[in-house]
Design a protein around this motif. Sequence first.
Motif, PDB file in Angstrom:
ATOM      1  N   ARG A  67      -4.319   4.789  -1.840  1.00 19.01           N
ATOM      2  CA  ARG A  67      -3.236   4.565  -0.876  1.00 19.01           C
ATOM      3  C   ARG A  67      -1.879   4.762  -1.510  1.00 19.01           C
ATOM      4  N   PRO A  68      -1.181   5.211  -0.336  1.00 16.72           N
ATOM      5  CA  PRO A  68       0.328   5.552  -0.643  1.00 16.72           C
ATOM      6  C   PRO A  68       0.919   4.084  -0.963  1.00 16.72           C
ATOM      7  N   PRO A  69       1.906   4.327  -1.789  1.00 15.20           N
ATOM      8  CA  PRO A  69       2.703   2.893  -2.197  1.00 15.20           C
ATOM      9  C   PRO A  69       3.260   2.244  -0.972  1.00 15.20           C
ATOM     10  N   SER A  70       3.452   0.815  -0.926  1.00 10.58           N
ATOM     11  CA  SER A  70       4.036   0.149   0.334  1.00 10.58           C
ATOM     12  C   SER A  70       5.730   0.600  -0.105  1.00 10.58           C
ATOM     13  N   PRO A  71       6.423   0.500   0.793  1.00  9.60           N
ATOM     14  CA  PRO A  71       7.913   0.674   0.587  1.00  9.60           C
ATOM     15  C   PRO A  71       8.435  -0.049  -0.346  1.00  9.60           C
ATOM     16  N   LEU A  72       7.991  -1.462  -0.610  1.00  8.06           N
ATOM     17  CA  LEU A  72       8.761  -2.181  -1.758  1.00  8.06           C
ATOM     18  C   LEU A  72       8.291  -1.757  -3.056  1.00  8.06           C
ATOM     19  N   GLU A  73       6.859  -1.312  -3.080  1.00  7.57           N
ATOM     20  CA  GLU A  73       6.394  -0.528  -4.320  1.00  7.57           C
ATOM     21  C   GLU A  73       7.324   0.641  -4.792  1.00  7.57           C
ATOM     22  N   ALA A  74       7.542   1.427  -3.536  1.00  8.45           N
ATOM     23  CA  ALA A  74       8.432   2.666  -3.678  1.00  8.45           C
ATOM     24  C   ALA A  74       9.807   2.344  -4.530  1.00  8.45           C
ATOM     25  N   ALA A  75      10.215   1.385  -3.932  1.00 10.73           N
ATOM     26  CA  ALA A  75      11.575   0.960  -4.345  1.00 10.73           C
ATOM     27  C   ALA A  75      11.712   0.500  -5.799  1.00 10.73           C
TER      28      ALA A  75
ATOM     29  N   ARG B 165      17.859  10.217 -13.143  1.00 13.93           N
ATOM     30  CA  ARG B 165      16.608  11.157 -12.714  1.00 13.93           C
ATOM     31  C   ARG B 165      16.256  10.584 -11.283  1.00 13.93           C
ATOM     32  N   GLU B 166      16.325   9.224 -10.926  1.00 16.01           N
ATOM     33  CA  GLU B 166      16.080   8.968  -9.648  1.00 16.01           C
ATOM     34  C   GLU B 166      16.872   9.114  -8.723  1.00 16.01           C
ATOM     35  N   GLY B 167      18.185   9.643  -9.028  1.00 16.93           N
ATOM     36  CA  GLY B 167      19.186   9.850  -7.911  1.00 16.93           C
ATOM     37  C   GLY B 167      20.017   8.860  -7.408  1.00 16.93           C
ATOM     38  N   ILE B 168      19.998   7.719  -8.366  1.00 16.83           N
ATOM     39  CA  ILE B 168      20.728   6.548  -7.984  1.00 16.83           C
ATOM     40  C   ILE B 168      21.935   6.358  -8.573  1.00 16.83           C
ATOM     41  N   VAL B 169      22.149   6.955  -9.789  1.00 18.68           N
ATOM     42  CA  VAL B 169      23.303   7.223 -10.610  1.00 18.68           C
ATOM     43  C   VAL B 169      23.615   8.536 -10.875  1.00 18.68           C
ATOM     44  N   HIS B 170      25.032   9.034 -10.850  1.00 14.30           N
ATOM     45  CA  HIS B 170      25.310  10.524 -11.265  1.00 14.30           C
ATOM     46  C   HIS B 170      25.881  10.321 -12.618  1.00 14.30           C
TER      47      HIS B 170
END
Length: 144
Positions: free
Chosen positions: A8-16, A63-68
């Motif tokens: 199953r695809p991850p839930s939105p919370l799991e993805a976050a 890597r996750e694009g949260i910080v540069h």
Amino acid sequence: MESMPANRPPSPLEAALDRVGDRWSLLLVEALLDGSRRFGELQTAVAGIAPNILTDRLRRLDREGIVHARPYQERPPRMEYALTADGRDLASALRLLADWGSRRADHAEPLRHSLCGTPLEARWFCPTCGLPVAESEAPKERVL
């Protein structure tokens, strides 16, 4: 309790949580909300974080694009870190989490309205209608 299928695809919370789901990452995002900082400044701002953990989390958030990460010195290489637009989008979620924590801790102070001093509450809001939405008006299932 019924188990979910393995494919199953991850839930939105799991993805976050896959992107920023540990204490140090969230504290680093909070430390960067006011602007960019260098490694030593982040180590001071996030009390108790070991240098190797700080390095690991900054690399992961980059890597996750949260910080540069931007170099400010070449020899030896030194970086300055800033939130991306994705990282700044986390501010609202962090405020909600901090508010939840403040209501459950004796020493933490909730966010307050600057005019009257009342603790603030989060509400769902429909940007199309311009109206607050009661929980009873929201679907039980998540629509993505």
